[in-house]
Design an enzyme around this catalytic site. Structure first.
Site, PDB file in Angstrom:
ATOM      1  N   ASP A 189       0.825  -1.213   0.000  1.00 22.74           N
ATOM      2  CA  ASP A 189       0.000   0.000   0.000  1.00 22.74           C
ATOM      3  C   ASP A 189       0.857   1.259   0.000  1.00 22.74           C
ATOM      4  O   ASP A 189       2.041   1.231   0.359  1.00 22.74           O
ATOM      5  CB  ASP A 189      -0.955   0.020   1.207  1.00 22.74           C
ATOM      6  CG  ASP A 189      -0.222   0.083   2.545  1.00 22.74           C
ATOM      7  OD1 ASP A 189       0.757  -0.671   2.727  1.00 22.74           O
ATOM      8  OD2 ASP A 189      -0.628   0.885   3.402  1.00 22.74           O
TER       9      ASP A 189
ATOM     10  N   GLU B 170       0.091  -1.155   5.652  1.00 16.70           N
ATOM     11  CA  GLU B 170       1.156  -0.730   6.563  1.00 16.70           C
ATOM     12  C   GLU B 170       1.021   0.751   6.883  1.00 16.70           C
ATOM     13  O   GLU B 170       1.234   1.181   8.011  1.00 16.70           O
ATOM     14  CB  GLU B 170       2.529  -1.004   5.920  1.00 16.70           C
ATOM     15  CG  GLU B 170       3.711  -0.827   6.870  1.00 16.70           C
ATOM     16  CD  GLU B 170       4.345   0.561   6.857  1.00 16.70           C
ATOM     17  OE1 GLU B 170       5.252   0.804   7.652  1.00 16.70           O
ATOM     18  OE2 GLU B 170       3.920   1.416   6.056  1.00 16.70           O
TER      19      GLU B 170
HETATM   20 ZN   LIG Z   1       6.938   1.814   3.964  1.00 12.77          ZN
END
Ligand SMILES: [Zn+2]
Length: 419
Positions: free
Chosen positions: A86, A181
């Site tokens: 992401d 994340e």
């Molecule tokens: Zn990163």
């Protein structure tokens, strides 16, 4: 050797960044955005294509895969490599148009879709180390996504290299790609047991040679000031404004230190990052950061004392304090497994780099994984100006990271020869 890697990591990277994988911190679903699954599914297909037969994606979007050990290396400790797909919710990742600026020579790099976006060596001293290299940027309207598609592309290229070169000795190597994340949920459903590695490395760092083994320990505090509301026309001697209590509290926070604006290196801070409320009640949210977990207790005590001091003159007022653990310094875990760091250093040295340590003034998925039982330091991936329209990476940094991954695998295998 470097030349052989070039096409793989860079060409993969150029494809992956065109897939919009922005995560969304307001979403309740997992992964937070369905678009991340497009790239995650694509990675499974590509892994299978290169012969990594057990590549799978689970219900949460985690991709896991195994490169089998070379013959006779089945007992080498299983190590894993992890990267997140992401990109940051802060800057658009839609319609990324990557541009390769070949043989960089110190010139200004003007991004064509917004010529006010200029990458200058004067503002980016790290560019001085990149002369002769091929720099990749976006076109000016979006981030690039080097964080962390550089890491994704590097792991994929290393996997391809290991599959194509059975003469390179290595144990079982696990590959993991994760969503979310950037919204702090990258490891929420990560099944460490199913992943099956003893140790792992995230590829999500900065410039070549960087090795990150420590990060902040972090807590979040919510301080709620309770005042007393009365019709303001008839409030004399009675009203206690929670807005003013909260403001007074913020006003009394240390000015010359302990804040994000005044600290760097190993210094911690307290950071009021949200304030809301009215006369009756007002809350201040704070982030507490320190490399030493005990330092968080000190900071929490200081804030508690300060809040109580602010309400003390007002019998009608009170304060409530809530403190929650966010994450902890992975060094507390990694100190028990020096071999993980030693092999990372050895892999970098074999790739011709001088490893150096940098502390992460934030969290990392590797820190969470370390406390979940999978010790996981972070390696450079060649990310620069992350979460920015001036984000860049270099082809040669990515190739170097691929080489480091391969050499770390080899180092673990050869160490087992000796013991
Ligand atoms: Zn990163």
């Amino acid at each position: 050797m470097t030349q052989a890697f070039t096409s793989s990591a860079a060409s993969r990277f150029l494809r992956y960044v065109t897939v919009d994988t922005q995560s969304d911190d307001r979403s309740e679903s997992y992964p937070s955005t369905a678009r991340q699954l497009v790239l995650l599914n694509q990675l499974v297909a590509e892994l299978k294509e290169m012969g990594v037969a057990d590549a799978t994606i689970d219900q949460y979007g985690y991709v896991m895969a195994t490169i089998p050990a070379t013959p006779g290396r089945e007992e080498v400790p299983v190590i894993g490599f992890v990267a997140h797909v992401d990109t940051s919710p802060d800057v658009s990742g839609a319609g990324v148009t990557p541009i390769v600026h070949r043989s960089y020579d110190g010139r200004d790099i003007v991004l064509p879709d917004d010529p006010s976006m200029v990458l200058r060596e004067a503002d980016n001293p790290e560019l001085a180390e990149q002369h002769g290299h091929d720099i990749i940027t976006a076109s000016g309207l979006t981030l690039l996504g080097s964080d962390d598609k550089s890491g994704v592309a590097e792991i994929m290229a290393a996997a391809e290299h290991l599959m194509a070169h059975p003469e390179i000795p290595h144990g079982v190597v696990k590959i993991g790609f994760t969503p979310d994340e950037e919204v702090g949920r990258g490891t929420q459903y990560f099944d460490v047991n199913r992943f099956g590695a003893r140790f792992a490395y995230t590829l999500d760092g900065h410039k070549r040679g960087e090795l990150e083994i420590e990060n902040f320990s972090a807590d979040a505090m919510t301080i709620t000031f309770k005042g007393f509301n009365v019709h303001p026309g008839y409030a004399k001697g009675k009203m206690v404004s929670a807005i003013k209590l909260a403001s007074e509290f913020v006003h009394r926070l240390p000015r010359n230190g302990l804040s994000p604006e005044t600290t760097d290196g190993y210094e911690g801070y307290v950071h009021p990052n949200a304030i809301q409320g009215g006369v009756e009640q007002a809350t201040v949210k704070l982030l507490l950061r320190d490399f030493v977990t005990a330092g968080l207790d000190e900071k929490a005590r200081m804030l508690t004392d300060l809040a109580e001091e602010v309400v003390r003159p007002f019998p009608a007022a009170s304060v409530e304090i809530d403190r929650r653990e966010s994450y902890r310094n992975m060094k507390e875990v990694l100190d028990r497994y020096p071999e993980v760091i030693d092999h990372a250093k050895e892999g970098m040295t074999r790739a011709g780099l001088t490893p150096y340590f940098r502390q992460i003034r934030g969290g990392t998925d590797g820190a969470r994984l370390s406390f979940m039982g999978l010790p996981t330091p972070n390696l450079f991936a060649g990310e620069h100006n992350i979460h920015s329209r001036l984000e860049w990476t270099s082809v040669q940094d990515m190739d170097k990271a691929v080489e480091v991954i391969v050499e770390i695998c080899r180092s673990w295998a050869e160490e087992s020869d000796r013991t």
